[in-house]
Design a protein around this motif. Structure first.
Motif, short mmCIF file in Angstrom:
data_model
loop_
_atom_site.label_atom_id
_atom_site.label_comp_id
_atom_site.label_asym_id
_atom_site.label_seq_id
_atom_site.Cartn_x
_atom_site.Cartn_y
_atom_site.Cartn_z
N ASP A 147 -2.80 -5.94 -0.99
CA ASP A 147 -2.37 -6.13 -2.42
C ASP A 147 -0.85 -6.82 -2.28
O ASP A 147 -0.33 -7.47 -3.26
CB ASP A 147 -2.31 -4.93 -3.23
CG ASP A 147 -3.75 -4.64 -3.70
OD1 ASP A 147 -4.68 -5.30 -3.46
OD2 ASP A 147 -3.84 -3.43 -4.43
N ASP A 148 0.08 -6.60 -1.26
CA ASP A 148 1.22 -7.27 -1.34
C ASP A 148 0.91 -8.50 -0.87
O ASP A 148 1.90 -9.18 -1.25
CB ASP A 148 2.07 -6.33 -0.12
CG ASP A 148 2.31 -5.01 -0.50
OD1 ASP A 148 2.32 -4.51 -1.86
OD2 ASP A 148 2.76 -4.31 0.42
N PHE A 151 0.58 -10.04 -4.12
CA PHE A 151 1.88 -10.17 -5.01
C PHE A 151 2.59 -11.54 -4.23
O PHE A 151 3.48 -12.21 -5.09
CB PHE A 151 2.64 -8.99 -4.63
CG PHE A 151 4.14 -8.93 -5.11
CD1 PHE A 151 4.36 -8.48 -6.33
CD2 PHE A 151 5.10 -9.22 -4.09
CE1 PHE A 151 5.73 -8.45 -6.54
CE2 PHE A 151 6.58 -9.29 -4.43
CZ PHE A 151 6.80 -9.02 -5.77
N LYS A 154 1.25 -14.74 -5.86
CA LYS A 154 1.55 -14.65 -7.06
C LYS A 154 2.80 -15.33 -7.55
O LYS A 154 2.95 -15.94 -8.34
CB LYS A 154 1.20 -13.38 -7.75
CG LYS A 154 1.52 -13.24 -9.40
CD LYS A 154 1.22 -12.17 -10.02
CE LYS A 154 1.44 -11.87 -11.50
NZ LYS A 154 1.14 -10.62 -12.00
N HIS A 155 3.78 -14.85 -6.73
CA HIS A 155 5.27 -15.02 -6.90
C HIS A 155 5.99 -16.14 -5.74
O HIS A 155 7.06 -16.20 -5.72
CB HIS A 155 6.09 -13.73 -7.19
CG HIS A 155 5.62 -12.67 -7.90
ND1 HIS A 155 5.81 -12.77 -9.27
CD2 HIS A 155 5.08 -11.50 -7.95
CE1 HIS A 155 5.16 -11.82 -9.96
NE2 HIS A 155 4.74 -11.02 -8.86
N LEU A 161 12.52 -12.28 -5.27
CA LEU A 161 11.52 -11.29 -5.39
C LEU A 161 12.22 -10.21 -5.48
O LEU A 161 13.00 -9.61 -4.87
CB LEU A 161 10.53 -11.37 -4.10
CG LEU A 161 9.32 -12.38 -4.27
CD1 LEU A 161 9.84 -13.62 -4.21
CD2 LEU A 161 8.37 -12.09 -3.06
N GLN A 165 6.85 -3.90 -3.88
CA GLN A 165 6.07 -4.66 -2.88
C GLN A 165 6.97 -5.75 -2.11
O GLN A 165 6.59 -5.90 -0.97
CB GLN A 165 5.07 -5.35 -4.08
CG GLN A 165 4.17 -4.48 -4.50
CD GLN A 165 3.10 -5.30 -5.44
OE1 GLN A 165 3.43 -5.52 -6.43
NE2 GLN A 165 1.66 -5.05 -4.88
N ALA A 166 8.21 -5.98 -2.89
CA ALA A 166 8.93 -7.09 -1.90
C ALA A 166 9.63 -6.59 -0.74
O ALA A 166 9.69 -6.82 0.13
CB ALA A 166 9.72 -7.81 -3.07
N PHE A 193 8.42 -9.31 -12.65
CA PHE A 193 8.66 -8.07 -11.94
C PHE A 193 8.65 -6.99 -12.85
O PHE A 193 8.67 -5.84 -12.25
CB PHE A 193 9.51 -8.16 -10.82
CG PHE A 193 9.71 -9.43 -9.99
CD1 PHE A 193 8.76 -9.37 -8.71
CD2 PHE A 193 10.28 -10.41 -10.27
CE1 PHE A 193 8.61 -10.74 -8.21
CE2 PHE A 193 10.27 -11.69 -9.60
CZ PHE A 193 9.59 -11.86 -8.63
#
Length: 229
Positions: A147-148, A151, A154-155, A161, A165-166, A193
């Motif tokens: 999932d990270d 992320f 997505k970004h 960031l 997750q960052a 975020f």
């Protein structure tokens, strides 16, 4: 044709044939079909992969088999001649390369990661990634939470960031903390975020060189529509 010591076909050798003969029968299959194997064993290439994986009735072995299939399916975008050229070029170290691919697949903790591993392998075949870059990104793929990675994709176009997750991505080298300066609040897409009230408390990260490579070659194509296995 290269084989293993017991004359069984290797995972790499499955790349020498048109891959639709492998992938079409299985992409809509459930785990029950994998366990029964009655349909799959009717396809020679599928049966060969069963032998490569030395499957028993254990869940872990079936999980490895599913990852192998997803990896092979992911290589389908490569032209057959490109695959053959790569295999012929690495004829002398075929056994070592095959072992390394299987080891990386075995260590992946999520089925979807096999798709990303296939993306990285395609980039290696096309020489978009060096051997070192391929194995470094493959090692990162083993450690990072899936999932990270979503992320990160997505970004990918954000200047900076933020968030947990960052922070996790920084532990595997896909982003790095900013030192010596920070972006002003007006320069950051804070709403993306959901950290409006925590901006001043949040450490800022930028995507590293490895992160940009992973976005370009690992996250460039994420298949959908596979069953839950």
């Amino acid at each position: 044709m290269n084989t293993t010591n017991n004359n069984q076909p290797t995972l790499l050798e499955q790349l020498r044939q048109p891959l639709k003969t492998i992938t079409v029968p299985i992409l809509e299959a459930s785990l029950d079909l994998f366990i029964e194997n009655s349909i799959l064993k009717a396809v020679p290439a599928i049966n060969a992969l069963l032998e490569v994986a030395k499957l028993s009735s254990t869940v872990s072995n079936h999980f490895l088999y599913c990852k192998m299939i997803r990896f092979i399916a992911g290589a389908e975008e490569l032209d057959l001649e490109e695959r053959k050229h790569f295999l012929n070029k690495h004829e002398k170290n075929h056994a070592k390369l095959n072992q390394q691919l299987l080891l990386h697949l075995e260590r992946l903790d999520e089925l979807n990661k096999a798709d990303l591993f296939a993306n990285l392998f395609k980039a290696r075949v096309l020489l978009s990634l060096t051997e070192t870059e391929f194995y470094r990104l493959s090692h990162i793929l083993q450690k990072v939470f899936y999932d990270d990675l979503l992320f990160l994709k997505k970004h990918a176009n954000e200047k900076v960031l933020l968030g947990t997750q960052a922070e996790h991505l920084a532990t595997v080298g896909l982003v790095r903390g900013i030192s010596g300066f920070t972006f002003a609040e007006a320069e950051v897409n804070i709403e993306a975020f959901e950290l409006q009230d925590e901006f001043l408390k949040s450490e800022q990260y930028v995507i590293s060189k490895a992160g940009h490579l992973f976005i370009q070659y690992g996250l460039n194509h994420i298949p959908s529509g596979y069953p839950d296995l």
